[in-house]
Enzyme design. Structure first.
Site, PDB file in Angstrom:
ATOM      1  N   GLY A 165       0.837  -1.198   0.000  1.00 36.14           N
ATOM      2  CA  GLY A 165       0.000   0.000   0.000  1.00 36.14           C
ATOM      3  C   GLY A 165       0.866   1.240   0.000  1.00 36.14           C
ATOM      4  O   GLY A 165       1.982   1.254  -0.543  1.00 36.14           O
ATOM      5  N   SER A 166       0.391   2.287   0.649  1.00 40.11           N
ATOM      6  CA  SER A 166       1.069   3.584   0.582  1.00 40.11           C
ATOM      7  C   SER A 166       2.417   3.608   1.269  1.00 40.11           C
ATOM      8  O   SER A 166       3.189   4.550   1.076  1.00 40.11           O
ATOM      9  CB  SER A 166       0.175   4.656   1.195  1.00 40.11           C
ATOM     10  OG  SER A 166      -1.025   4.713   0.469  1.00 40.11           O
ATOM     11  N   THR A 167       2.723   2.589   2.100  1.00 35.43           N
ATOM     12  CA  THR A 167       4.056   2.593   2.710  1.00 35.43           C
ATOM     13  C   THR A 167       5.118   2.486   1.630  1.00 35.43           C
ATOM     14  O   THR A 167       6.258   2.872   1.827  1.00 35.43           O
ATOM     15  CB  THR A 167       4.222   1.423   3.703  1.00 35.43           C
ATOM     16  OG1 THR A 167       3.974   0.198   3.011  1.00 35.43           O
ATOM     17  CG2 THR A 167       3.232   1.528   4.855  1.00 35.43           C
ATOM     18  N   LYS A 224       5.338   4.216  -0.892  1.00 34.73           N
ATOM     19  CA  LYS A 224       5.687   5.548  -1.403  1.00 34.73           C
ATOM     20  C   LYS A 224       7.046   6.010  -0.865  1.00 34.73           C
ATOM     21  O   LYS A 224       7.697   6.873  -1.475  1.00 34.73           O
ATOM     22  CB  LYS A 224       4.589   6.556  -1.045  1.00 34.73           C
ATOM     23  CG  LYS A 224       3.301   6.274  -1.847  1.00 34.73           C
ATOM     24  CD  LYS A 224       2.109   7.007  -1.320  1.00 34.73           C
ATOM     25  CE  LYS A 224       0.856   6.586  -2.083  1.00 34.73           C
ATOM     26  NZ  LYS A 224      -0.379   7.048  -1.438  1.00 34.73           N
TER      27      LYS A 224
END
Lengths: 629, 368
Positions: free
Chosen positions: A322-324, A326
């Site tokens: 997920g966004s981790t 990024k």
């Protein structure tokens, strides 16, 4: 001399004399043959027969050594060995077999003693060899046996060391469990015998050579029917060596407590050493149920449980980051110079690419923002652009450097490598070219990319420590019986990533904003006295899309199995990080709200024990030196 | 005439007597060791009994020395009849032990008539062959009566069943036949017939005797069953080594791995504890005894005495040879005691009587 009366003239009448000579020669020959045979048996074959005579009379009884202890980083015991009282039975000593067995069954509350006795006989038990009919007796059973000793001829108590996990299922996946050595192990390991205990999983398995110790034994002289006469020689057992972990019991307990009722994983690591501080995989199991052999019912329950309690989610659970992810985008973009902290992209709430609209999680969009704000608010559109400018292969290169798509090498069995896709990977796996649109999904940690919590804690540690990839380790040193350090495990640098410190500073600053700025997504991990840096992530569950579930819908309306996994990675304090954490809560929904409180509790506990400005105990260079000594 | 002829004392064979005493001493030690039970703190009854038998046997020997062996010509048939009657008695009122019926319980002790049969058969054979053979030696027609005399007790002994004693009876008779002048051709014919009959005799063997034969050929075929005795005995003897494990320190016997450790397999106990040195000492003592017996046979005053000495010597020799070859795994297991070493009153008395007669024959070669 007058002997018998020889009649010389009447030959060939046989006289006695020559025939006596013949018979004398015969007798002498026979005796010489016997003498030769004796020489053969008693001199030439003596070594062989001596050995056979000893094998006849000596039985060796193995006495298992107590396994070594396991301590936390502050030398508090986590696992020890305690005496287990076992009921043993020698059928030959019972005058009324069925009656004794019946009484024994009643006293122990076990209906299958007759079966166990029959099994032992079936498996070729030697005469007078005791059968262990019940293990791990409780106090009442022991007392019952002791008081009825006279009614139970042939029944005795035997005390053997049994593994005891002091905190039940605490860190169960890391500590592992023991069991009876398997047939395959026996073929492989010459020093084990049938019935020996061996580490099967986790630390118990990996550190088996240290923990096991050397079993002792008794040489018992037996007579021809196998009755034990006396002990000829006792070989004292040598208890196993102790293992001191890097784990902190208090932090581990806090993590277990915070994970209560949730499925998922949490791993906390010292970013300066790679030493694991806490490691939780839920649901867990109680390793104590394996001691003395797990019952078939319990084993069946464990392996058929749909929540897979035996799986160590920290190293075996693979989730979309997920966004981790990024954080990886940011490092890769800046290092490849397709991204600077000042790069601005506009987020209107989504973007069109390849004839399809890619949404931002925030329908209203974030507007024109730079990197700092993009990380803080976790803007999807911004990172779609970062990904597109990088291309999958440069992204994969950096992700790989940072430890994704490869095993960390933690000393636990069955670690998963996860997946970090690249065009070559796709060609290899699907025989298809990489479509740039797929990069968009990867850039926000979806699509093919899959990671384990241990990999994510490594990634966040690298950002915290300036770009050094340490091998995660959970054993500090092995301690001999005299307290001497036998083997130390100094930090192992897997790779130095040579990331520009300014870039990392930018990311760290943004991660602090995730927790502390008004736009941040991880306010739940805020601590008053320590600046915590974090990144949340919400990973879509594969299959959720097909089931018509859309990300962003109110959680309560989605069936649990399609709810998103919530991620949170964090480190603290911002300026000189002491702890890095990765946490995933399965089907927890948004990372900030599901994993946030868990990580908060862990960090809070950690900084209670190790205040940020006080000398640290864990990961302190001088203690690391001590371990290396 | 004085009660004891002086010449008997002056020509008393002290050498033979000394050998006999030494053998008995070794036997006594071994019986003590084989029957030793660590928990019992008193003299073992078997040891005490053996001691008594040695005492009685020595008296019997003394009596036999004083006895003019020539009178045996008159006693041999009555003794033979008594022995056969006792063997029949075994069939009727015998006491069985270990699967065979060999003893008659006389309350005070258990008489083993097959031991008596050995000496009785020997006596009648010596009596029969005491006369000079015709020119060319004994022919077939001279053998009819001896074979009948041998056949009856042998059949009775086989019925017990006691193959070992039957073999010894045949061997004693054969030895006397040979020495007393059997026609060579007859002897060759008998041997050929014996060899041809051997395979046939398989059908007449008891099942346990057959398994003994099989396990002799391949002891490992059934190591815990019929091959057990041979294997354990060889382990005991071989484990003894050059100097032995020491008195009372033989593990094979003390821990009951050896069967019949006070009787048929006593040599294994002895050889384990005293090693090759002890075994050769024992074998040497027997060799001296046999040699002395043969010397006495050659120097006896008359043909009867000479044959009697051969018979007694043969009786001892064949038992020693078969027993030792059996315990060392060279022959199948047949129950035969080791003279003067094995525990057993009947065997002891018969052997001692024989020794007394040997001394008597030797002493009387100087008298007329």
């Amino acid at each position: 001399m007058a002997k018998f009366r020889p009649k010389k003239k009447r030959l060939p009448v046989p006289k006695l004399e020559p025939r006596i000579a013949v018979i004398s020669a015969l007798m002498l020959t026979v005796m010489a043959v016997v003498a030769a045979r004796l020489y053969y048996l008693q001199v030439i074959k003596n070594p062989e027969f001596s050995q056979l005579a000893d094998r006849n009379r000596i039985r060796i009884r193995r006495l298992p050594a107590p396994r070594g202890l396991v301590f936390d980083s502050r030398h508090r015991p986590l696992v020890n060995s305690r005496p287990s009282f076992n009921a043993v039975f020698v059928p030959e000593d019972s005058d009324n077999l069925s009656q004794t067995i019946e009484k024994l069954q009643k006293l122990l509350g076990d209906d299958d003693i007759a079966g166990k006795v029959a099994d032992a006989e079936h498996n070729g038990r030697a005469p007078y060899e005791p059968i262990t009919v019940d293990e791990n007796l409780d106090w009442q059973q022991v007392v019952a046996l002791e008081t009825h000793q006279l009614d139970l001829p042939g029944v005795g108590l035997e005390i053997t060391p049994a593994r005891h996990y002091l905190y039940g299922d605490l860190a169960a996946h890391l500590l592992g469990y023991v069991g009876e050595v398997s047939r395959n192990d026996l073929l492989r390991l010459s020093s084990y015998r049938m019935g020996d205990e061996i580490g099967k999983f986790g630390l118990e398995r990996g550190w088996e050579p240290y923990l096991r110790g050397n079993p002792g034994g008794e040489e018992i002289e037996v007579d021809a029917v196998g009755r034990r006469l006396r002990v000829l020689r006792e070989i004292p057992d040598q208890p196993g060596e102790s293992v001191v972990l890097t784990l902190d019991l208090d932090v581990q307990e806090a993590a277990e407590q915070a994970m209560q009722g949730k499925n998922g994983a949490l791993v906390a690591m010292d970013p300066n050493t790679g030493y694991i501080i806490a490691m939780v995989s839920h649901p867990a199991f109680d390793p104590n149920t394996f001691v003395g052999g797990i019952t078939p019912t319990n084993w069946h329950k464990l392996i058929t449980d749909p929540e897979h309690p035996l799986e160590d989610r920290v190293i075996q659970g693979i989730y979309p980051p997920g966004s981790t992810f990024k954080l990886v985008d940011s490092v890769a973009g800046m290092e490849e110079h397709t991204l600077t902290p000042e790069t601005i992209y506009n987020c209107p709430g989504g973007m069109w690419y390849g004839g399809r609209e890619y949404h931002c999680w925030r329908k209203g969009g974030h507007g024109r923002i730079a990197l700092h704000r993009a990380i803080v608010s976790s803007c999807d559109v911004y990172f779609y652009n970062v990904g597109l400018h990088l291309g999958i292969d440069r992204l994969a290169h950096w992700a790989h450097l940072m430890g994704l798509g490869r095993r960390t090498g933690i000393a636990l069995h069955g670690e998963s490598a996860g997946i970090m896709p690249s065009s070559a990977w796709k060609k290899r796996t699907y025989h298809q070219p990489w479509y740039p649109a797929e990069t968009l999904s990867v850039a926000i940690g979806q699509g093919y990319v899959a990671v384990t919590p241990i990999q994510m804690v490594q990634v966040v540690s690298e950002i915290a420590n300036g770009g050094i990839r340490y091998k995660p380790q959970f054993v500090r040193y092995v301690e001999g019986l005299d307290g001497h350090i036998i083997k130390a495990y100094p930090p192992v640098v897997e790779a130095r990533l040579h990331i520009d410190p300014d870039y990392l500073e930018t990311i760290r600053d943004a991660m602090a904003g995730v927790v502390n700025s008004p736009w941040g997504t991880a306010h739940r991990v805020h601590l008053d006295n320590v600046t915590v840096c974090a990144k949340t992530g919400t990973a879509q569950v594969i299959g959720a899309g097909k089931a018509g579930v859309r990300s962003g819908e109110p959680e309560g309306e989605i069936p649990v199995k399609y709810r998103d996994h919530g991620w949170l990675v964090a480190f603290a304090p911002e300026d000189h990080p002491q702890i890095a954490v990765a946490c995933v809560i399965e089907h927890g929904g948004h990372g900030g709200s599901s994993a946030g409180p868990v990580v908060h509790d862990v960090l809070q506990k950690f900084f209670q024990l190790y205040p940020p400005n006080a000398p640290r105990l864990v990961g302190e260079p001088e203690t690391a030196d001590m371990a290396a000594r | 005439m004085p009660l004891i002829d002086r010449r008997l004392l002056s020509y008393f064979d002290w050498t033979l007597f000394a050998i006999v005493l030494m053998l008995e001493g070794l036997g006594l030690l071994t019986v003590l060791s084989a029957s030793y039970v660590p928990s019992a703190h008193r003299m073992d009854p078997l040891f005490v009994r053996q001691l008594i038998w040695i005492g009685v046997g020595t008296l019997l020997m003394a009596g036999a020395v004083l006895f003019d062996y020539r009178a045996l010509v008159g006693y041999s048939y009555p003794l033979y009849v008594v022995a056969v009657l006792l063997l029949i008695g075994v069939e009727v009122i015998g006491h069985s032990s270990g699967g065979s019926r060999r003893w008659i319980n006389l309350r005070l002790f258990k008489l083993e008539p097959s031991e008596l049969a050995k000496i009785a058969v020997m006596f009648v054979m010596v009596r029969y062959f005491r006369l000079e053979p015709p020119p060319g030696g004994w022919g077939f027609r001279h053998l009819i009566i001896p074979f009948l005399l041998l056949g009856l007790p042998t059949a009775l002994v086989l019925k017990q069943p006691d193959l070992g004693t039957a073999i010894v009876l045949v061997l004693i008779t054969g030895t006397l036949l040979f020495v007393s002048g059997l026609n060579w051709r007859v002897m060759a014919a008998l041997m050929v017939a014996g060899m041809l009959a051997a395979p046939l005799s398989w059908h007449y063997l008891k099942p346990y005797q057959r398994t003994r034969l099989v396990s002799f050929i391949d002891p490992q075929a059934d190591p815990l069953g019929s091959g057990y005795h041979i294997i354990q005995s060889e382990i005991a003897i071989g484990g003894g080594g050059s100097w032995g494990k020491g008195f009372m320190k033989g593990t094979q016997a003390r821990l009951n791995f050896l069967p019949e450790e006070t009787t048929d397999f006593i040599f294994a106990v002895y050889a384990e504890e005293f090693g090759l040195a002890g075994s050769l000492l024992l074998l040497g003592l027997y060799a001296c005894l046999v040699g002395r017996g043969l010397w006495i046979a050659r120097h006896a005053r008359d043909r009867f005495g000479s044959l009697l000495a051969i018979g007694i010597t043969g009786m001892i020799f064949w038992q020693v040879a078969i027993n030792m070859m059996m315990t060392t795994g060279m022959l199948p297991v047949v129950g035969i005691p080791l003279p003067m070493i094995s525990y057993g009153g009947s065997s002891m008395l018969v052997t001692m009587a024989g020794m007394g007669l040997l001394i008597s024959i030797n002493a009387r070669r100087h008298t007329f």
